[in-house]
Design an enzyme around this catalytic site. Structure first.
Site, mmCIF file in Angstrom:
data_model
loop_
_atom_site.group_PDB
_atom_site.id
_atom_site.type_symbol
_atom_site.label_atom_id
_atom_site.label_comp_id
_atom_site.label_asym_id
_atom_site.label_seq_id
_atom_site.Cartn_x
_atom_site.Cartn_y
_atom_site.Cartn_z
ATOM 1 N N CYS A 50 0.819 -1.215 0.000
ATOM 2 C CA CYS A 50 0.000 0.000 0.000
ATOM 3 C C CYS A 50 0.851 1.262 0.000
ATOM 4 O O CYS A 50 1.833 1.361 0.751
ATOM 5 C CB CYS A 50 -0.930 0.006 1.217
ATOM 6 S SG CYS A 50 -2.030 1.442 1.284
ATOM 7 N N CYS A 59 -2.363 -0.119 9.437
ATOM 8 C CA CYS A 59 -1.435 -1.254 9.369
ATOM 9 C C CYS A 59 -0.085 -0.842 9.953
ATOM 10 O O CYS A 59 0.363 0.282 9.739
ATOM 11 C CB CYS A 59 -1.211 -1.705 7.924
ATOM 12 S SG CYS A 59 -2.688 -2.276 7.057
ATOM 13 N N PHE A 265 -20.505 -13.164 28.002
ATOM 14 C CA PHE A 265 -20.180 -12.038 27.115
ATOM 15 C C PHE A 265 -20.548 -12.441 25.689
ATOM 16 O O PHE A 265 -19.746 -12.372 24.762
ATOM 17 C CB PHE A 265 -18.694 -11.665 27.202
ATOM 18 C CG PHE A 265 -18.188 -11.404 28.592
ATOM 19 C CD1 PHE A 265 -18.366 -10.169 29.199
ATOM 20 C CD2 PHE A 265 -17.542 -12.399 29.315
ATOM 21 C CE1 PHE A 265 -17.899 -9.925 30.483
ATOM 22 C CE2 PHE A 265 -17.077 -12.176 30.599
ATOM 23 C CZ PHE A 265 -17.245 -10.935 31.195
ATOM 24 N N GLU A 283 -25.291 -11.570 28.354
ATOM 25 C CA GLU A 283 -24.770 -10.373 27.691
ATOM 26 C C GLU A 283 -25.339 -9.133 28.369
ATOM 27 O O GLU A 283 -26.502 -9.111 28.776
ATOM 28 C CB GLU A 283 -25.141 -10.401 26.205
ATOM 29 C CG GLU A 283 -24.903 -9.125 25.438
ATOM 30 C CD GLU A 283 -23.462 -8.649 25.467
ATOM 31 O OE1 GLU A 283 -23.260 -7.420 25.565
ATOM 32 O OE2 GLU A 283 -22.558 -9.511 25.402
ATOM 33 N N CYS A 355 -9.169 -10.706 22.847
ATOM 34 C CA CYS A 355 -8.544 -9.753 21.928
ATOM 35 C C CYS A 355 -7.400 -9.024 22.625
ATOM 36 O O CYS A 355 -6.918 -8.006 22.130
ATOM 37 C CB CYS A 355 -9.567 -8.753 21.396
ATOM 38 S SG CYS A 355 -10.389 -7.789 22.688
#
Length: 397
Positions: A50, A59, A265, A283, A355
């Site tokens: 890119c 990125c 979750f 949730e 994550c």
């Protein structure tokens, strides 16, 4: 060459690191760095595809080939576990989502006089890189960047700024414009014409008082586990369909043939709608709970939904002991409160999706101290060429 140093790994923020501990920006494992700081490319250094790299903050690792990028993901997990005194288990071959597969993104917009900028922020900056190409977004989303730049130019004031949230749904692109005002018949009609021209699934505006739908020919959904789930504004979806499939497969392997599972979750039901047997999905988001209940009822799956804040009211040991397996998919903060109670339970199998390797490792230590065994970890690179790491792990008792 004798005075050059070898790059042996990539640090958490993307710099190459030599054997002596020197950090070198934009270096890949196998590169060499001469005394003047010049990088001599090695076997894992590729030409970034890119034009905006490395300026664009979307990125950080386009200079790594797939082998080096995959190793970076695995090393991040191993390092986080080591920081908690945990020996690395079997870290499976990573999943790498392909280029141009990202189905959701948040772009910033700014108008400077007669010019409108739209794109990701520059790395560690509020400066917008005006996006002219992108190798991570799905083509259907990137095709909207130029038209949206023009649209935002008409909605923002001379020095105004806003945001564009893009999500690819079952019906097509879902666009949410934030920090903009649309008033008057002419502006409203122009917005509807834009949505129709570009075949949007939905177009909404948030002027600071919540998202207001301006265009939605048919209810917008996201298919999860083969079930079309209503998609609330701003709801969380895994970044790529490929990454979602990799995480679902890992969770299914981790819980095996469990007959009764708690999905904690649960969000919109990414895992709950793909699991065998009976599932209790907990949730905190009201919109997600209503969407999952609707989808579960229509699909006739054995999914029962609990509207519950697991930080304030985690499942206690007695409640947990009813389940054959537990799936945890907490936000970046991890599941400290729920993890501590889970460690005291008798649940045979736990699948943990994260994550954030650091909070995962912290919670993993709690589970291990409670008698669980960490069987394996699967790294998932949904955010291709970024330093963001996701994972799924299997614990057994």
């Amino acid at each position: 060459m004798t005075d050059s140093e070898l790059i042996v790994r990539v640090a958490a923020r993307g710099d190459g690191v030599t054997e002596s501990g020197r950090h070198v920006a934009l270096a890949a494992p196998g590169d060499r760095v001469d005394p003047g700081g010049a990088i001599l490319p090695g076997p894992h250094h590729q030409v970034p595809p890119c034009r905006h790299f490395p300026e664009c903050g979307g990125c950080q690792l386009q200079h790594l080939d797939d082998a080096a990028f995959g190793r970076f993901l695995q090393d991040r997990i191993a390092s986080a576990l080591a920081a908690q005194g945990i020996a690395a288990p079997d870290i499976l071959e990573p999943h790498l989502s392909p280029p141009n597969s990202r189905r959701r993104a948040s772009l910033r917009a700014e108008r400077r006089g007669g010019q409108t900028l739209l794109g990701f922020n520059a790395e560690a900056s509020h400066r917008i890189i005006d996006m002219r190409e992108c190798h991570i977004l799905r083509p259907e989303l990137f095709a909207l960047v130029a038209p949206l730049r023009q649209l935002m130019g008409t909605l923002l004031g001379p020095r105004g700024n806003g945001e564009v949230r893009m999500t690819l749904t079952d019906q097509g692109p879902d666009i949410l414009l934030e920090k903009v005002e649309v008033s008057g018949l002419e502006a409203t009609e122009a917005l509807a014409a834009f949505a129709e021209t570009h075949r949007l699934a939905r177009l909404a505006v948030d002027d600071g008082y919540g998202a207001q739908t301006r265009w939605e020919p048919e209810p917008v959904t996201a298919t999860l586990g083969g079930v079309a789930v209503p998609l609330p504004h701003g709801a969380f979806l895994q970044a790529t369909a490929e990454g979602e499939a990799a995480l679902v497969a890992a969770v299914q392997e981790a819980i095996g043939s469990a007959r009764v599972t708690a999905d904690l979750f649960a969000g919109l039901g990414t895992f709950a709608l793909s699991l065998p047997g009976r599932v209790l999905a907990a949730e905190a988001s009201r919109d997600a709970v209503l969407a999952l209940k609707s989808a579960g009822n229509r699909s006739q799956r054995q999914v029962f939904v609990d509207h519950r804040d697991l930080f304030r009211r985690p499942f206690d040991v007695k409640e947990l002991d009813r389940f054959d397996a537990v799936v945890l998919d907490p936000p970046r903060a991890g599941a400290r409160e729920q993890g501590a109670l889970l460690a005291r339970s008798s649940v045979p199998r736990v699948a943990y999706v994260s994550c954030n390797p650091s909070t995962f490792a912290r919670d993993a230590k709690t589970l291990l101290e409670g008698g669980y065994t960490l069987e394996w970890v699967k790294s998932v690179g949904q955010f291709r060429w970024s330093t963001h790491v996701e994972l799924a792990a299997a614990f057994t008792r």
